[in-house]
Design a protein around this motif. Sequence first.
Motif, PDB file in Angstrom:
ATOM      1  N   LEU A 127     -41.965 -10.038   0.845  1.00 61.09           N
ATOM      2  CA  LEU A 127     -42.692 -11.215   0.550  1.00 61.09           C
ATOM      3  C   LEU A 127     -44.041 -11.397   1.423  1.00 61.09           C
ATOM      4  N   SER A 128     -43.933 -10.718   2.672  1.00 64.46           N
ATOM      5  CA  SER A 128     -44.898 -10.849   3.622  1.00 64.46           C
ATOM      6  C   SER A 128     -46.033  -9.896   3.174  1.00 64.46           C
ATOM      7  N   LEU A 178     -48.032 -11.879   0.723  1.00 63.65           N
ATOM      8  CA  LEU A 178     -48.758 -12.929   1.166  1.00 63.65           C
ATOM      9  C   LEU A 178     -50.165 -12.269   1.873  1.00 63.65           C
ATOM     10  N   GLU A 204     -49.230 -18.178  -4.959  1.00 66.28           N
ATOM     11  CA  GLU A 204     -49.214 -18.754  -3.754  1.00 66.28           C
ATOM     12  C   GLU A 204     -48.427 -19.981  -3.870  1.00 66.28           C
ATOM     13  N   ASP A 220     -45.734 -20.117  -5.397  1.00 63.63           N
ATOM     14  CA  ASP A 220     -44.410 -19.568  -5.635  1.00 63.63           C
ATOM     15  C   ASP A 220     -43.805 -19.330  -4.245  1.00 63.63           C
ATOM     16  N   VAL A 221     -44.716 -19.197  -3.158  1.00 64.43           N
ATOM     17  CA  VAL A 221     -44.227 -18.908  -1.782  1.00 64.43           C
ATOM     18  C   VAL A 221     -44.148 -20.242  -1.172  1.00 64.43           C
TER      19      VAL A 221
END
Length: 52
Positions: free
Chosen positions: A20-21, A24, A49, A51-52
């Motif tokens: 996930l990072s 991003l 964005e 979603d995170v």
Amino acid sequence: MQIKNLMSEDLITIDKDQNLSDALKLLRKHNISRLPVTNNKELVGIISERDV
């Protein structure tokens, strides 16, 4: 107006097995809000964005 006039050919994507990072970082680096998620170059989803 046709879709082909609006679409981008140089897509920024992320593989479903990446962190996930990583997603991003790509979103921020390219100043985009959505990222197509692929598996063996096949679209399997979209992450945003929000979603995170």
